[in-house]
Design a protein around this motif. Structure first.
Motif, PDB file in Angstrom:
ATOM      1  N   GLU A  67     -21.408   3.972 -27.755  1.00  0.00           N
ATOM      2  CA  GLU A  67     -21.605   2.548 -28.057  1.00  0.00           C
ATOM      3  C   GLU A  67     -20.929   1.666 -27.016  1.00  0.00           C
ATOM      4  N   LEU A  68     -19.688   2.045 -26.642  1.00  0.00           N
ATOM      5  CA  LEU A  68     -18.975   1.276 -25.623  1.00  0.00           C
ATOM      6  C   LEU A  68     -19.691   1.333 -24.285  1.00  0.00           C
ATOM      7  N   ASP A  69     -20.223   2.513 -23.954  1.00  0.00           N
ATOM      8  CA  ASP A  69     -20.948   2.658 -22.694  1.00  0.00           C
ATOM      9  C   ASP A  69     -22.210   1.803 -22.698  1.00  0.00           C
ATOM     10  N   GLN A  70     -22.901   1.779 -23.852  1.00  0.00           N
ATOM     11  CA  GLN A  70     -24.094   0.945 -23.961  1.00  0.00           C
ATOM     12  C   GLN A  70     -23.740  -0.530 -23.850  1.00  0.00           C
ATOM     13  N   GLN A  71     -22.643  -0.918 -24.517  1.00  0.00           N
ATOM     14  CA  GLN A  71     -22.204  -2.309 -24.432  1.00  0.00           C
ATOM     15  C   GLN A  71     -21.800  -2.667 -23.008  1.00  0.00           C
ATOM     16  N   SER A  72     -21.128  -1.700 -22.342  1.00  0.00           N
ATOM     17  CA  SER A  72     -20.724  -1.937 -20.958  1.00  0.00           C
ATOM     18  C   SER A  72     -21.942  -2.088 -20.057  1.00  0.00           C
ATOM     19  N   SER A  73     -22.947  -1.209 -20.275  1.00  0.00           N
ATOM     20  CA  SER A  73     -24.174  -1.301 -19.483  1.00  0.00           C
ATOM     21  C   SER A  73     -24.886  -2.617 -19.746  1.00  0.00           C
ATOM     22  N   LEU A  74     -24.919  -3.006 -21.039  1.00  0.00           N
ATOM     23  CA  LEU A  74     -25.551  -4.276 -21.392  1.00  0.00           C
ATOM     24  C   LEU A  74     -24.793  -5.438 -20.772  1.00  0.00           C
ATOM     25  N   GLY A  75     -23.444  -5.326 -20.795  1.00  0.00           N
ATOM     26  CA  GLY A  75     -22.639  -6.381 -20.185  1.00  0.00           C
ATOM     27  C   GLY A  75     -22.885  -6.484 -18.691  1.00  0.00           C
ATOM     28  N   ARG A  76     -22.964  -5.310 -18.024  1.00  0.00           N
ATOM     29  CA  ARG A  76     -23.248  -5.327 -16.587  1.00  0.00           C
ATOM     30  C   ARG A  76     -24.625  -5.903 -16.317  1.00  0.00           C
ATOM     31  N   SER A  77     -25.598  -5.513 -17.160  1.00  0.00           N
ATOM     32  CA  SER A  77     -26.957  -6.022 -16.985  1.00  0.00           C
ATOM     33  C   SER A  77     -26.999  -7.533 -17.181  1.00  0.00           C
ATOM     34  N   ASN A  78     -26.308  -8.010 -18.232  1.00  0.00           N
ATOM     35  CA  ASN A  78     -26.274  -9.454 -18.478  1.00  0.00           C
ATOM     36  C   ASN A  78     -25.579 -10.189 -17.343  1.00  0.00           C
ATOM     37  N   PHE A  79     -24.497  -9.573 -16.836  1.00  0.00           N
ATOM     38  CA  PHE A  79     -23.769 -10.204 -15.731  1.00  0.00           C
ATOM     39  C   PHE A  79     -24.642 -10.277 -14.481  1.00  0.00           C
ATOM     40  N   GLU A  80     -25.373  -9.178 -14.198  1.00  0.00           N
ATOM     41  CA  GLU A  80     -26.249  -9.170 -13.029  1.00  0.00           C
ATOM     42  C   GLU A  80     -27.359 -10.203 -13.179  1.00  0.00           C
ATOM     43  N   THR A  81     -27.930 -10.287 -14.392  1.00  0.00           N
ATOM     44  CA  THR A  81     -28.982 -11.278 -14.639  1.00  0.00           C
ATOM     45  C   THR A  81     -28.442 -12.688 -14.474  1.00  0.00           C
ATOM     46  N   LEU A  82     -27.246 -12.918 -15.029  1.00  0.00           N
ATOM     47  CA  LEU A  82     -26.626 -14.239 -14.908  1.00  0.00           C
ATOM     48  C   LEU A  82     -26.339 -14.572 -13.450  1.00  0.00           C
ATOM     49  N   SER A  83     -25.866 -13.587 -12.689  1.00  0.00           N
ATOM     50  CA  SER A  83     -25.570 -13.820 -11.273  1.00  0.00           C
ATOM     51  C   SER A  83     -26.838 -14.164 -10.500  1.00  0.00           C
ATOM     52  N   LYS A  84     -27.928 -13.427 -10.796  1.00  0.00           N
ATOM     53  CA  LYS A  84     -29.194 -13.702 -10.111  1.00  0.00           C
ATOM     54  C   LYS A  84     -29.714 -15.094 -10.465  1.00  0.00           C
ATOM     55  N   ASN A  85     -29.645 -15.432 -11.760  1.00  0.00           N
ATOM     56  CA  ASN A  85     -30.119 -16.754 -12.178  1.00  0.00           C
ATOM     57  C   ASN A  85     -29.276 -17.866 -11.561  1.00  0.00           C
ATOM     58  N   THR A  86     -27.964 -17.625 -11.475  1.00  0.00           N
ATOM     59  CA  THR A  86     -27.085 -18.618 -10.858  1.00  0.00           C
ATOM     60  C   THR A  86     -27.413 -18.788  -9.382  1.00  0.00           C
ATOM     61  N   ALA A  87     -27.678 -17.653  -8.703  1.00  0.00           N
ATOM     62  CA  ALA A  87     -28.031 -17.720  -7.279  1.00  0.00           C
ATOM     63  C   ALA A  87     -29.340 -18.485  -7.083  1.00  0.00           C
ATOM     64  N   ARG A  88     -30.324 -18.218  -7.968  1.00  0.00           N
ATOM     65  CA  ARG A  88     -31.605 -18.943  -7.869  1.00  0.00           C
ATOM     66  C   ARG A  88     -31.394 -20.436  -8.110  1.00  0.00           C
ATOM     67  N   LEU A  89     -30.576 -20.744  -9.107  1.00  0.00           N
ATOM     68  CA  LEU A  89     -30.316 -22.151  -9.414  1.00  0.00           C
ATOM     69  C   LEU A  89     -29.649 -22.851  -8.236  1.00  0.00           C
ATOM     70  N   LYS A  90     -28.715 -22.165  -7.587  1.00  0.00           N
ATOM     71  CA  LYS A  90     -28.046 -22.755  -6.428  1.00  0.00           C
ATOM     72  C   LYS A  90     -29.023 -22.970  -5.279  1.00  0.00           C
ATOM     73  N   MET A  91     -29.996 -22.070  -5.143  1.00  0.00           N
ATOM     74  CA  MET A  91     -31.001 -22.263  -4.098  1.00  0.00           C
ATOM     75  C   MET A  91     -31.882 -23.470  -4.411  1.00  0.00           C
ATOM     76  N   VAL A  92     -32.258 -23.591  -5.695  1.00  0.00           N
ATOM     77  CA  VAL A  92     -33.123 -24.704  -6.093  1.00  0.00           C
ATOM     78  C   VAL A  92     -32.415 -26.039  -5.916  1.00  0.00           C
ATOM     79  N   THR A  93     -31.151 -26.098  -6.306  1.00  0.00           N
ATOM     80  CA  THR A  93     -30.413 -27.357  -6.212  1.00  0.00           C
ATOM     81  C   THR A  93     -29.915 -27.638  -4.800  1.00  0.00           C
ATOM     82  N   GLY A  94     -30.006 -26.627  -3.921  1.00  0.00           N
ATOM     83  CA  GLY A  94     -29.525 -26.817  -2.554  1.00  0.00           C
ATOM     84  C   GLY A  94     -28.048 -26.555  -2.392  1.00  0.00           C
ATOM     85  N   ASP A  95     -27.417 -26.025  -3.435  1.00  0.00           N
ATOM     86  CA  ASP A  95     -25.977 -25.780  -3.391  1.00  0.00           C
ATOM     87  C   ASP A  95     -25.627 -24.632  -2.445  1.00  0.00           C
TER      88      ASP A  95
END
Length: 227
Positions: A67-95
């Motif tokens: 369960e912890l490993d699954q949560q960790s994997s989910l956390g890593r996946s969510n973090f990677e998704t959040l990082s990608k979305n943040t990077a896209r947002l920064k590109m869109v805003t010109g940041d």
């Protein structure tokens, strides 16, 4: 006669004593053996119960680890998704700084170019699919203001965010190079009008790689996130 009877009595007593001693020892041995067997059975039962408890604990620990490993994997996946979305947002805003293929538009020499000609060029690039644009190395964002201010000898100076824009004017845009060039140079388009109406001849070149700086985070004076 008396002596014979005495000897017989002693022998009988000795035999009886030996018989009782043997039976007592045999009974004691049987009792110890039985007691040892019972103890072994009890110990074996205790060990089995303890083994079952340990196996149950191991199973629970393995389940928790999974369960912890699954949560960790989910956390890593969510973090990677959040990082990608943040990077896209920064590109869109010109940041964030960006790079990629695109086109460059260069206008050199003295010309009657006005600020809204720059605005028209930028709008045409956006419409043609540009993903990021800069003017003379300054990133164009949602908050970029292009205008003009009085210059020397009764002239006007084009400004970007209040800063004078000096010649040569170089507009760089990242996107599909062919689509961007086609949008700028099509018959009746912005560059066609600049050529025919104002004798202004921008040079358009496709580029394999363009690097544009980041503009930094936007500052909002009035807008707030709706809750």
């Amino acid at each position: 006669m008396t002596k014979g009877l005495s000897l017989m009595a002693v022998s009988l007593a000795l035999g009886l004593l030996l018989t009782v001693q043997f039976q007592t020892q045999q009974h004691l041995a049987n009792s110890l053996e039985a007691q040892s067997t019972n103890n072994l059975v009890t110990m074996w039962q205790d060990l089995n119960e303890r083994k079952a408890q340990l196996e149950k604990e191991v199973t629970n620990l393995q389940a928790n680890l999974t369960e912890l490993d699954q949560q960790s994997s989910l956390g890593r996946s969510n973090f990677e998704t959040l990082s990608k979305n943040t990077a896209r947002l920064k590109m869109v805003t010109g940041d964030a700084p960006v790079k990629g293929p695109g086109v460059s538009v260069t206008i050199t020499g003295e010309s009657s170019l006005l600020y809204y000609d720059i605005v028209d060029l930028i709008n045409e690039l956006w419409v043609s699919g540009a993903e990021a644009i800069a003017i003379n190395g300054q990133r164009v964002t949602l908050g970029t203001a292009i205008g003009e201010q009085p210059g020397p000898n009764s002239t006007t100076v084009i400004t970007v965010d209040g800063k004078p824009l000096l010649s040569p004017y170089i507009i760089e845009a990242i996107g599909d190079p062919a689509a961007l060039e086609k949008g700028l140079t099509m018959q009746g388009g912005i560059i066609y009008n600049l050529n025919t109406l104002y004798s202004i001849y921008p040079e358009v070149h496709q580029r394999v790689l363009i690097t544009l700086p980041g503009a930094g985070p936007l500052s909002w004076r009035y807008a707030r996130v709706r809750e």
